[in-house]
Design a protein around this motif. Structure first.
Motif, PDB file in Angstrom:
ATOM      1  N   LEU A 348       0.824  -1.205   0.000  1.00 45.17           N
ATOM      2  CA  LEU A 348       0.000   0.000   0.000  1.00 45.17           C
ATOM      3  C   LEU A 348       0.856   1.253   0.000  1.00 45.17           C
ATOM      4  CD1 LEU A 348      -2.879  -0.936   2.463  1.00 45.17           C
ATOM      5  CD2 LEU A 348      -3.116  -0.350   0.056  1.00 45.17           C
ATOM      6  N   THR A 349       1.971   1.201   0.732  1.00 47.23           N
ATOM      7  CA  THR A 349       2.851   2.364   0.821  1.00 47.23           C
ATOM      8  C   THR A 349       3.366   2.761  -0.552  1.00 47.23           C
ATOM      9  OG1 THR A 349       3.533   1.782   3.065  1.00 47.23           O
ATOM     10  CG2 THR A 349       4.970   3.245   1.841  1.00 47.23           C
ATOM     11  N   ARG A 350       3.789   1.779  -1.350  1.00 48.06           N
ATOM     12  CA  ARG A 350       4.312   2.083  -2.688  1.00 48.06           C
ATOM     13  C   ARG A 350       3.238   2.761  -3.552  1.00 48.06           C
ATOM     14  NH1 ARG A 350       6.196  -3.450  -2.705  1.00 48.06           N
ATOM     15  NH2 ARG A 350       8.293  -3.611  -1.863  1.00 48.06           N
ATOM     16  N   ARG A 351       2.021   2.257  -3.465  1.00 52.95           N
ATOM     17  CA  ARG A 351       0.938   2.812  -4.290  1.00 52.95           C
ATOM     18  C   ARG A 351       0.630   4.253  -3.879  1.00 52.95           C
ATOM     19  NH1 ARG A 351      -3.916  -1.512  -4.648  1.00 52.95           N
ATOM     20  NH2 ARG A 351      -4.720   0.112  -6.028  1.00 52.95           N
ATOM     21  N   LEU A 352       0.606   4.502  -2.573  1.00 55.13           N
ATOM     22  CA  LEU A 352       0.275   5.840  -2.106  1.00 55.13           C
ATOM     23  C   LEU A 352       1.427   6.820  -2.301  1.00 55.13           C
ATOM     24  CD1 LEU A 352      -2.156   4.321  -0.826  1.00 55.13           C
ATOM     25  CD2 LEU A 352      -1.979   5.887   1.090  1.00 55.13           C
ATOM     26  N   GLN A 353       2.674   6.334  -2.173  1.00 54.05           N
ATOM     27  CA  GLN A 353       3.818   7.231  -2.357  1.00 54.05           C
ATOM     28  C   GLN A 353       3.925   7.715  -3.793  1.00 54.05           C
ATOM     29  OE1 GLN A 353       7.003   4.839  -0.690  1.00 54.05           O
ATOM     30  NE2 GLN A 353       7.089   6.112   1.155  1.00 54.05           N
ATOM     31  N   ARG A 354       3.500   6.900  -4.743  1.00 54.85           N
ATOM     32  CA  ARG A 354       3.524   7.346  -6.133  1.00 54.85           C
ATOM     33  C   ARG A 354       2.564   8.522  -6.353  1.00 54.85           C
ATOM     34  NH1 ARG A 354       4.374   1.751  -7.597  1.00 54.85           N
ATOM     35  NH2 ARG A 354       2.132   1.388  -7.730  1.00 54.85           N
ATOM     36  N   VAL A 355       1.548   8.615  -5.514  1.00 56.94           N
ATOM     37  CA  VAL A 355       0.575   9.707  -5.643  1.00 56.94           C
ATOM     38  C   VAL A 355       0.904  10.872  -4.712  1.00 56.94           C
ATOM     39  CG1 VAL A 355      -1.865  10.321  -5.475  1.00 56.94           C
ATOM     40  CG2 VAL A 355      -1.220   8.049  -6.283  1.00 56.94           C
ATOM     41  N   PHE A 356       1.264  10.560  -3.452  1.00 59.52           N
ATOM     42  CA  PHE A 356       1.399  11.605  -2.434  1.00 59.52           C
ATOM     43  C   PHE A 356       2.844  11.865  -1.992  1.00 59.52           C
ATOM     44  CE2 PHE A 356      -2.803   9.567  -1.614  1.00 59.52           C
ATOM     45  CZ  PHE A 356      -3.579  10.603  -2.088  1.00 59.52           C
ATOM     46  N   GLY A 357       3.794  11.044  -2.425  1.00 61.43           N
ATOM     47  CA  GLY A 357       5.199  11.286  -2.119  1.00 61.43           C
ATOM     48  C   GLY A 357       5.514  11.249  -0.633  1.00 61.43           C
ATOM     49  N   ASP A 358       6.198  12.302  -0.137  1.00 62.61           N
ATOM     50  CA  ASP A 358       6.640  12.354   1.259  1.00 62.61           C
ATOM     51  C   ASP A 358       5.506  12.590   2.245  1.00 62.61           C
ATOM     52  OD1 ASP A 358       9.300  11.765   0.941  1.00 62.61           O
ATOM     53  OD2 ASP A 358       9.903  13.841   0.614  1.00 62.61           O
ATOM     54  N   LYS A 359       4.309  12.800   1.755  1.00 58.59           N
ATOM     55  CA  LYS A 359       3.167  12.981   2.664  1.00 58.59           C
ATOM     56  C   LYS A 359       2.718  11.662   3.282  1.00 58.59           C
ATOM     57  CE  LYS A 359       1.285  17.093   0.383  1.00 58.59           C
ATOM     58  NZ  LYS A 359       0.127  17.646  -0.355  1.00 58.59           N
ATOM     59  N   VAL A 360       3.268  10.557   2.790  1.00 59.54           N
ATOM     60  CA  VAL A 360       2.912   9.232   3.308  1.00 59.54           C
ATOM     61  C   VAL A 360       3.826   8.886   4.482  1.00 59.54           C
ATOM     62  CG1 VAL A 360       2.672   6.784   2.772  1.00 59.54           C
ATOM     63  CG2 VAL A 360       2.126   8.499   1.040  1.00 59.54           C
ATOM     64  N   VAL A 361       3.226   8.512   5.619  1.00 56.00           N
ATOM     65  CA  VAL A 361       3.962   8.135   6.822  1.00 56.00           C
ATOM     66  C   VAL A 361       3.545   6.728   7.210  1.00 56.00           C
ATOM     67  CG1 VAL A 361       4.408   8.687   9.239  1.00 56.00           C
ATOM     68  CG2 VAL A 361       4.039  10.525   7.595  1.00 56.00           C
ATOM     69  N   ILE A 362       4.529   5.865   7.513  1.00 55.15           N
ATOM     70  CA  ILE A 362       4.230   4.484   7.904  1.00 55.15           C
ATOM     71  C   ILE A 362       4.548   4.309   9.382  1.00 55.15           C
ATOM     72  CG2 ILE A 362       4.563   2.058   7.311  1.00 55.15           C
ATOM     73  CD1 ILE A 362       6.192   4.462   5.022  1.00 55.15           C
ATOM     74  N   TYR A 363       3.664   3.609  10.092  1.00 54.07           N
ATOM     75  CA  TYR A 363       3.871   3.425  11.532  1.00 54.07           C
ATOM     76  C   TYR A 363       3.305   2.076  11.953  1.00 54.07           C
ATOM     77  CZ  TYR A 363       3.976   4.526  16.540  1.00 54.07           C
ATOM     78  OH  TYR A 363       4.241   4.527  17.880  1.00 54.07           O
ATOM     79  N   HIS A 364       4.161   1.254  12.560  1.00 59.50           N
ATOM     80  CA  HIS A 364       3.695  -0.005  13.154  1.00 59.50           C
ATOM     81  C   HIS A 364       4.744  -0.513  14.146  1.00 59.50           C
ATOM     82  CE1 HIS A 364       6.434  -1.945  10.344  1.00 59.50           C
ATOM     83  NE2 HIS A 364       5.800  -1.403   9.325  1.00 59.50           N
ATOM     84  N   SER A 365       4.418  -1.575  14.843  1.00 60.13           N
ATOM     85  CA  SER A 365       5.239  -2.044  15.968  1.00 60.13           C
ATOM     86  C   SER A 365       6.548  -2.695  15.530  1.00 60.13           C
ATOM     87  CB  SER A 365       4.436  -3.036  16.818  1.00 60.13           C
ATOM     88  OG  SER A 365       4.003  -4.129  16.033  1.00 60.13           O
ATOM     89  N   LYS A 366       6.708  -3.017  14.250  1.00 60.28           N
ATOM     90  CA  LYS A 366       7.954  -3.637  13.794  1.00 60.28           C
ATOM     91  C   LYS A 366       9.053  -2.604  13.547  1.00 60.28           C
ATOM     92  CE  LYS A 366       6.507  -7.872  13.863  1.00 60.28           C
ATOM     93  NZ  LYS A 366       6.992  -8.771  14.915  1.00 60.28           N
ATOM     94  N   PHE A 367       8.711  -1.317  13.566  1.00 58.17           N
ATOM     95  CA  PHE A 367       9.729  -0.289  13.467  1.00 58.17           C
ATOM     96  C   PHE A 367      10.553  -0.270  14.747  1.00 58.17           C
ATOM     97  CE2 PHE A 367       7.721   2.853  10.209  1.00 58.17           C
ATOM     98  CZ  PHE A 367       8.066   1.967   9.201  1.00 58.17           C
ATOM     99  N   SER A 368      11.790   0.180  14.644  1.00 55.22           N
ATOM    100  CA  SER A 368      12.630   0.326  15.840  1.00 55.22           C
ATOM    101  C   SER A 368      12.096   1.477  16.689  1.00 55.22           C
ATOM    102  CB  SER A 368      14.080   0.600  15.428  1.00 55.22           C
ATOM    103  OG  SER A 368      14.189   1.894  14.851  1.00 55.22           O
ATOM    104  N   ASP A 369      12.533   1.510  17.955  1.00 50.30           N
ATOM    105  CA  ASP A 369      12.105   2.592  18.848  1.00 50.30           C
ATOM    106  C   ASP A 369      12.482   3.956  18.287  1.00 50.30           C
ATOM    107  OD1 ASP A 369      10.924   0.973  20.700  1.00 50.30           O
ATOM    108  OD2 ASP A 369      12.715   0.770  21.948  1.00 50.30           O
ATOM    109  N   ASN A 370      13.682   4.059  17.720  1.00 48.68           N
ATOM    110  CA  ASN A 370      14.131   5.336  17.158  1.00 48.68           C
ATOM    111  C   ASN A 370      13.232   5.784  16.006  1.00 48.68           C
ATOM    112  OD1 ASN A 370      16.271   5.495  18.949  1.00 48.68           O
ATOM    113  ND2 ASN A 370      17.707   4.521  17.565  1.00 48.68           N
TER     114      ASN A 370
END
Length: 549
Positions: A348-370
């Motif tokens: 989904l991120t790839r599809r939305l980034q092609r339209v909205f670019g840097d306005k797309v933010v991804i967030y979930h528990s598999k990201f590091s704390d930083n």
């Protein structure tokens, strides 16, 4: 004297009252993080929930130890959501806080252990084999060690009793230190110390480097990359890595230039998230059915804040979501796009980034704390329009102006957290979050949950149905075989019905493939008498027994 109510990440109901020293009285605000003592030795990061000049009666009030922030890290709607979740899901606000905030924002005291230099082993207090193993590890370390690390290195899962025993014998010392786990990402930059347009200063810079040297090469590259000689552009910031790549010099050469005062080397905090791929900005073209569904959703939102989009598989619900997100972003507001599983965010991120670019933010528990702290700070520091894609934990982010919440595949059980507390449903929490921001909610599914579909049919939610697949593709033909009836007719051979065997064989003869899904544990989920239909069940409850062979 000012007093504050502090919310702590502990499973104890309510907030805790602390006094604010006079020196810090002007620096406290609701939503700020503070370090406070809790218990005899522990220190926790808490959130200021409220302030009052009235002193509590009946007990001694402790002072807050430290204020960590210059601005609030938690917004008012977040605090409201935390208290709602604690009340609705029967847990404490502290447990919600612990789940909501990234670990990098929660500075806590950690127990460190070191050997006591004055310890001498006594005959009557000889160390056990486990205690000796722990002591040997501690003595082999130059610095004091965290308690959990000692357990990992020595292989003892329950290290606490061993350390307590060593403490009683005077073999070790323990201390509590505040530990901050967050590390911002920083990049090293290089810039000329000469002001733009200062030709004399530029001549002096070239005079200070030898002609044909690596320093001159680096200086020429720096001028070219930073557009120093162009009057129609602003100076471009140059990273040290970019300068080294373009000029072929080493860090030693750049350091020597800085020593001469030609350039300045400095570090700058940068975002971990930037999209460098193709951004078309073009919205997907909708079919007539999709356009009609999009119009119906907008009309539904005039009357209802929550709308269910019931669209068959492959009907193109995601394209409708993208149009709705674009509509909200153009209004200057933010959007939250929830998906049930982390794996779905990638495509989904790839599809939305092609339209909205840097306005797309991804967030979930598999990201590091930083990474999670950086996203949290990005949303705190900016109220610019963006779309957040994430799993259920994304509902806890500090949105400034939420305008739309999309819950895709809203029927999925993955939205429900089982352990630890809060044991919440991400779909329902997202609906409440949207109502607190005055945002609209769209629930999407091909097979809605029973309660959601009932609310849509009875008028509590809006209902929009998309029954046509994209580009008119036909739905697969589904045929259900009643195995009990087929057995009575003698149409079952082994595990499969004769119809299933025939269709699979025909598929193989055409050179095609077949998939057989078996969703069960054991040889059969139940054992049923072919004559009377009796099913053996557990003697203590009403659960059917699984047959294993």
């Amino acid at each position: 004297m000012t007093f504050v109510e502090v919310l702590l990440p502990v499973p104890i109901s309510g907030t805790f009252t602390y006094s604010v020293p006079e020196a810090l009285a002007d620096s406290v605000r609701i939503g700020y993080r503070v370090i406070v003592p809790f218990g005899r030795k522990k220190f926790y990061t808490g959130i200021i929930a409220s302030q009052t000049p009235v002193a509590p009666q009946g007990y001694e009030v402790k002072d807050i130890a430290l204020i960590l922030d210059e601005w609030a890290v938690v917004r008012h709607p977040q605090l409201k959501l935390w208290h709602w979740m604690a009340d609705y899901y029967l847990c404490t606000p502290g447990e919600v806080m612990r789940a909501a905030m990234p670990a990098g924002l929660k500075i806590e005291s950690e127990t460190f252990v070191s050997a006591d230099p004055d310890y001498e082993e006594k005959p009557e207090e000889r160390l056990s084999q486990r205690e000796m193993a722990v002591m040997n590890y501690i003595l082999g370390c130059e610095k004091k060690q965290p308690l959990d690390l000692i357990g990992k290195k020595t292989g003892f899962a329950n290290i606490g009793p061993i350390i307590n025993s060593l403490l009683e014998k005077g073999a070790v010392q323990i201390s509590e230190n505040l530990v901050e786990r967050y590390r911002s990402r920083k990049e090293t930059y290089v810039r000329l110390t000469v002001d733009k347009g200062d030709s004399d200063g530029l001549h002096r810079a070239f005079d200070s480097v030898r002609s044909g040297s690596m320093q001159e090469k680096a200086l020429l590259a720096l001028i070219e990359i930073s557009a120093f000689m162009r009057q129609d552009t602003e100076l471009h910031e140059v990273t040290r890595a970019e300068l080294m790549e373009r000029s072929g010099v080493t860090t030693t050469v750049i350091a020597a230039m800085a020593k001469k005062g030609i350039v300045e080397i400095y570090k700058k905090e940068i975002s971990r998230f930037s999209y460098s791929g193709l951004v078309t900005g073009e919205l997907p073209v909708l079919s007539e059915a999709q356009s009609a569904a999009l119009d119906s959703i907008h009309k539904s939102w005039f009357e209802k804040d929550i709308t269910l989009l019931r669209g068959v598989t492959s009907s193109g619900k995601t394209e409708i979501y993208i149009h709705l997100i674009d509509y909200v972003l153009r209004q200057g507001r933010q959007a939250l796009y929830l998906v049930p599983e982390i794996a779905l965010t990638t495509q989904l991120t790839r599809r939305l980034q092609r339209v909205f670019g840097d306005k797309v933010v991804i967030y979930h528990s598999k990201f590091s704390d930083n990474d999670r702290v950086d996203i949290w700070k990005k949303l705190l520091s900016s109220s610019e329009p963006c779309v957040v894609i994430g799993a259920r934990s994304a509902v806890f982010l500090p949105f400034a102006s939420l305008g739309l919440v999309i819950v895709d595949e809203e029927h999925e059980s993955a939205y429900k957290q089982q352990d630890p507390a809060p044991r919440y449903n991400g779909r329902d929490a997202a609906i409440v979050l949207a109502s607190m921001h005055g945002a609209k909610t769209l629930l999407g599914s091909a097979t809605p949950a029973v309660d959601t579909y009932y609310k849509a049919l009875t008028g509590r939610f809006g209902l929009v149905e998309l029954t046509e697949r994209y580009e008119g593709l036909r739905l697969p033909h589904v045929e259900i075989v009643d195995m009990a009836a087929a057995r009575k007719r003698g149409e079952v051979e082994g595990t499969f019905s004769l119809l299933t065997r025939r269709l699979v064989n025909e598929s193989l003869q055409r050179g095609e493939q077949s998939i057989l899904f078996i969703n069960r544990r054991g040889y059969a989920p139940i054992a049923r008498c072919k004559l009377c239909g009796y099913v053996p069940k557990c003697e203590n409850c009403d659960v059917s027994l699984t047959y294993h062979r």
